[in-house]
Motif scaffolding. Sequence first.
Motif, PDB file in Angstrom:
ATOM      1  N   LEU A  23      22.296  26.648  51.622  1.00  0.00           N
ATOM      2  CA  LEU A  23      21.843  27.790  52.411  1.00  0.00           C
ATOM      3  C   LEU A  23      20.660  27.379  53.293  1.00  0.00           C
ATOM      4  CD1 LEU A  23      21.923  30.463  49.571  1.00  0.00           C
ATOM      5  CD2 LEU A  23      23.455  30.381  51.537  1.00  0.00           C
ATOM      6  N   PRO A  24      20.548  27.941  54.486  1.00  0.00           N
ATOM      7  CA  PRO A  24      19.418  27.599  55.363  1.00  0.00           C
ATOM      8  C   PRO A  24      18.071  27.907  54.705  1.00  0.00           C
ATOM      9  CG  PRO A  24      21.127  28.719  56.599  1.00  0.00           C
ATOM     10  CD  PRO A  24      21.516  28.829  55.150  1.00  0.00           C
ATOM     11  N   ASP A  25      17.120  27.042  54.973  1.00  0.00           N
ATOM     12  CA  ASP A  25      15.766  27.192  54.452  1.00  0.00           C
ATOM     13  C   ASP A  25      14.914  27.918  55.477  1.00  0.00           C
ATOM     14  OD1 ASP A  25      13.911  26.929  52.519  1.00  0.00           O
ATOM     15  OD2 ASP A  25      13.638  24.765  52.722  1.00  0.00           O
ATOM     16  N   LYS A  26      13.921  28.617  55.003  1.00  0.00           N
ATOM     17  CA  LYS A  26      13.058  29.340  55.941  1.00  0.00           C
ATOM     18  C   LYS A  26      12.058  28.393  56.589  1.00  0.00           C
ATOM     19  CE  LYS A  26       9.012  30.938  53.398  1.00  0.00           C
ATOM     20  NZ  LYS A  26       8.115  30.349  54.421  1.00  0.00           N
ATOM     21  N   LEU A  66      20.948  17.486  54.854  1.00  0.00           N
ATOM     22  CA  LEU A  66      20.108  17.269  56.030  1.00  0.00           C
ATOM     23  C   LEU A  66      20.801  17.754  57.294  1.00  0.00           C
ATOM     24  CD1 LEU A  66      17.747  16.022  57.633  1.00  0.00           C
ATOM     25  CD2 LEU A  66      18.965  13.820  57.508  1.00  0.00           C
ATOM     26  N   TYR A  67      22.088  17.402  57.448  1.00  0.00           N
ATOM     27  CA  TYR A  67      22.810  17.789  58.653  1.00  0.00           C
ATOM     28  C   TYR A  67      22.933  19.314  58.754  1.00  0.00           C
ATOM     29  CZ  TYR A  67      24.203  12.902  57.975  1.00  0.00           C
ATOM     30  OH  TYR A  67      24.201  11.541  57.747  1.00  0.00           O
ATOM     31  N   ALA A  68      23.160  19.974  57.611  1.00  0.00           N
ATOM     32  CA  ALA A  68      23.254  21.427  57.608  1.00  0.00           C
ATOM     33  C   ALA A  68      21.919  22.058  57.978  1.00  0.00           C
ATOM     34  CB  ALA A  68      23.720  21.918  56.239  1.00  0.00           C
ATOM     35  N   ALA A  69      20.816  21.464  57.506  1.00  0.00           N
ATOM     36  CA  ALA A  69      19.488  21.977  57.838  1.00  0.00           C
ATOM     37  C   ALA A  69      19.252  21.925  59.346  1.00  0.00           C
ATOM     38  CB  ALA A  69      18.415  21.166  57.112  1.00  0.00           C
ATOM     39  N   GLU A  70      19.685  20.840  59.953  1.00  0.00           N
ATOM     40  CA  GLU A  70      19.497  20.689  61.395  1.00  0.00           C
ATOM     41  C   GLU A  70      20.320  21.694  62.188  1.00  0.00           C
ATOM     42  OE1 GLU A  70      18.614  15.870  61.354  1.00  0.00           O
ATOM     43  OE2 GLU A  70      20.633  16.627  61.771  1.00  0.00           O
ATOM     44  N   LYS A  71      21.412  22.161  61.608  1.00  0.00           N
ATOM     45  CA  LYS A  71      22.322  23.077  62.306  1.00  0.00           C
ATOM     46  C   LYS A  71      22.166  24.528  61.867  1.00  0.00           C
ATOM     47  CE  LYS A  71      24.488  19.575  64.329  1.00  0.00           C
ATOM     48  NZ  LYS A  71      24.400  19.305  65.778  1.00  0.00           N
ATOM     49  N   ASN A  72      21.293  24.797  60.886  1.00  0.00           N
ATOM     50  CA  ASN A  72      21.133  26.158  60.364  1.00  0.00           C
ATOM     51  C   ASN A  72      22.466  26.706  59.847  1.00  0.00           C
ATOM     52  OD1 ASN A  72      18.729  27.531  59.968  1.00  0.00           O
ATOM     53  ND2 ASN A  72      19.202  29.077  61.498  1.00  0.00           N
ATOM     54  N   LEU A  73      23.126  25.886  59.053  1.00  0.00           N
ATOM     55  CA  LEU A  73      24.501  26.125  58.653  1.00  0.00           C
ATOM     56  C   LEU A  73      24.609  26.324  57.147  1.00  0.00           C
ATOM     57  CD1 LEU A  73      27.575  25.894  59.604  1.00  0.00           C
ATOM     58  CD2 LEU A  73      27.381  23.465  58.960  1.00  0.00           C
ATOM     59  N   VAL A  74      25.430  27.275  56.734  1.00  0.00           N
ATOM     60  CA  VAL A  74      25.801  27.406  55.326  1.00  0.00           C
ATOM     61  C   VAL A  74      26.982  26.477  55.058  1.00  0.00           C
ATOM     62  CG1 VAL A  74      26.770  28.944  53.561  1.00  0.00           C
ATOM     63  CG2 VAL A  74      24.969  29.770  55.090  1.00  0.00           C
ATOM     64  N   PHE A 267      31.519  18.328  67.001  1.00  0.00           N
ATOM     65  CA  PHE A 267      32.805  18.861  67.468  1.00  0.00           C
ATOM     66  C   PHE A 267      32.873  20.378  67.303  1.00  0.00           C
ATOM     67  CE2 PHE A 267      37.074  20.130  65.846  1.00  0.00           C
ATOM     68  CZ  PHE A 267      37.769  20.078  67.035  1.00  0.00           C
ATOM     69  N   PHE A 268      32.316  20.904  66.224  1.00  0.00           N
ATOM     70  CA  PHE A 268      32.312  22.347  66.007  1.00  0.00           C
ATOM     71  C   PHE A 268      31.465  23.073  67.037  1.00  0.00           C
ATOM     72  CE2 PHE A 268      32.938  21.405  61.203  1.00  0.00           C
ATOM     73  CZ  PHE A 268      34.295  21.239  61.388  1.00  0.00           C
ATOM     74  N   GLY A 269      30.568  22.361  67.699  1.00  0.00           N
ATOM     75  CA  GLY A 269      29.729  22.977  68.719  1.00  0.00           C
ATOM     76  C   GLY A 269      28.487  23.641  68.166  1.00  0.00           C
ATOM     77  N   LEU A 270      27.991  23.140  67.033  1.00  0.00           N
ATOM     78  CA  LEU A 270      26.813  23.732  66.402  1.00  0.00           C
ATOM     79  C   LEU A 270      25.543  23.211  67.062  1.00  0.00           C
ATOM     80  CD1 LEU A 270      28.026  23.349  62.726  1.00  0.00           C
ATOM     81  CD2 LEU A 270      27.987  25.446  64.056  1.00  0.00           C
ATOM     82  N   ASP A 271      24.637  24.128  67.380  1.00  0.00           N
ATOM     83  CA  ASP A 271      23.371  23.753  67.998  1.00  0.00           C
ATOM     84  C   ASP A 271      22.392  23.244  66.943  1.00  0.00           C
ATOM     85  OD1 ASP A 271      24.278  24.604  70.499  1.00  0.00           O
ATOM     86  OD2 ASP A 271      23.616  26.665  70.119  1.00  0.00           O
ATOM     87  N   GLU A 272      21.469  22.403  67.369  1.00  0.00           N
ATOM     88  CA  GLU A 272      20.420  21.934  66.464  1.00  0.00           C
ATOM     89  C   GLU A 272      19.253  22.919  66.543  1.00  0.00           C
ATOM     90  OE1 GLU A 272      19.342  18.049  65.910  1.00  0.00           O
ATOM     91  OE2 GLU A 272      21.367  17.253  66.019  1.00  0.00           O
ATOM     92  N   ASN A 273      19.414  24.028  65.845  1.00  0.00           N
ATOM     93  CA  ASN A 273      18.382  25.068  65.881  1.00  0.00           C
ATOM     94  C   ASN A 273      17.867  25.398  64.486  1.00  0.00           C
ATOM     95  OD1 ASN A 273      20.599  26.332  64.810  1.00  0.00           O
ATOM     96  ND2 ASN A 273      20.684  27.996  66.293  1.00  0.00           N
ATOM     97  N   GLY A 274      18.078  24.498  63.545  1.00  0.00           N
ATOM     98  CA  GLY A 274      17.702  24.787  62.176  1.00  0.00           C
ATOM     99  C   GLY A 274      16.270  24.401  61.863  1.00  0.00           C
ATOM    100  N   CYS A 275      16.007  24.352  60.571  1.00  0.00           N
ATOM    101  CA  CYS A 275      14.651  24.114  60.095  1.00  0.00           C
ATOM    102  C   CYS A 275      14.355  22.617  60.000  1.00  0.00           C
ATOM    103  CB  CYS A 275      14.465  24.806  58.738  1.00  0.00           C
ATOM    104  SG  CYS A 275      12.880  24.487  57.974  1.00  0.00           S
ATOM    105  N   GLY A 276      15.153  21.940  59.172  1.00  0.00           N
ATOM    106  CA  GLY A 276      14.937  20.520  59.009  1.00  0.00           C
ATOM    107  C   GLY A 276      13.553  20.179  58.490  1.00  0.00           C
ATOM    108  N   ASN A 277      13.070  20.930  57.491  1.00  0.00           N
ATOM    109  CA  ASN A 277      11.743  20.646  56.948  1.00  0.00           C
ATOM    110  C   ASN A 277      11.621  19.182  56.567  1.00  0.00           C
ATOM    111  OD1 ASN A 277      10.700  23.195  57.188  1.00  0.00           O
ATOM    112  ND2 ASN A 277      11.409  23.876  55.178  1.00  0.00           N
TER     113      ASN A 277
END
Length: 279
Positions: A23-26, A66-74, A267-277
């Motif tokens: 799950l995305p981190d705050k 890590l990759y999910a954090a960068e994408k704000n992805l579940v 490929f999915f087109g996910l932006d790098e708008n996540g936290c990535g603490n």
Amino acid sequence: MSLLTYNFESQYLNNNHTITVILPDKKRDVSPEEFYLSGTKYKVLWLLHGTFGDHTDWIRKTNIELYAAEKNLVVVCPSALNSNYSNWPDAMMGYNMYDYFTKELMPLIYGWMPVSDKREDNFIAGLSMGGRGTIKFAVNYPELFSAAAVFSAVPVPFDELRPGHPCMIMDTNNPRMVQTIHNAGGFDAYINSEENVWALIDKLAPAGKLPRLMFACGHEDTLLYERYQIFQKHCTEIGLNVTWFDLPEYKHEWRFWDLAIQRALDFFGLDENGCGNPF
């Protein structure tokens, strides 16, 4: 990221079942109240393991967190034993992974977690056996997924399964194959079932009803890479637009799949708008 290990009794699998959810981190400049009560519905990747694996494989053997954090992805990782993501009604008390996935797991995640159920926000990917599961769900339920990424697995023409076919690719006397065909109700029923992904692609491709598709394979993945090239040629022949990702020197291995999942997220087109603490 937040990492959730969740155990529950499954109606379709007839046992207790464990999944892992990323799950995305705050962000640190956002208050807990503001973040956790925001009502945000996140995009989700349904990520499938291969033979002999379970819900921990992708977490332990790649940098998916890590990759999910960068994408704000579940990211949702179920366990499937060695089921091929198929229904096995005669196994134990019944282990119906194909039905479980769409009729139990997906409603559970949508209902209990901050996840969007919109088609454009749902993606599916998997490796090897999980790749076969990925393409099976993608073509049988194209209304559920906007894109699918299949690693180290490809559809095969089921005509080649028939006994006596000169290009027969699978031993129909193999105990696993015998049971698979039995579960489908016999050979003809199996050929005409949801398992015949090649035929379903041929049927749906002209109508433009398929999700966007990506296939990936290492050049040193013996036999499979040859099948990958055969399927690649077939997609060209039927006019199906597919994204291909293959690299020399890689086999059926996690080093390749870690690269492939990164390519799939792009490929999915996910932006790098996540936290990535960083800590």
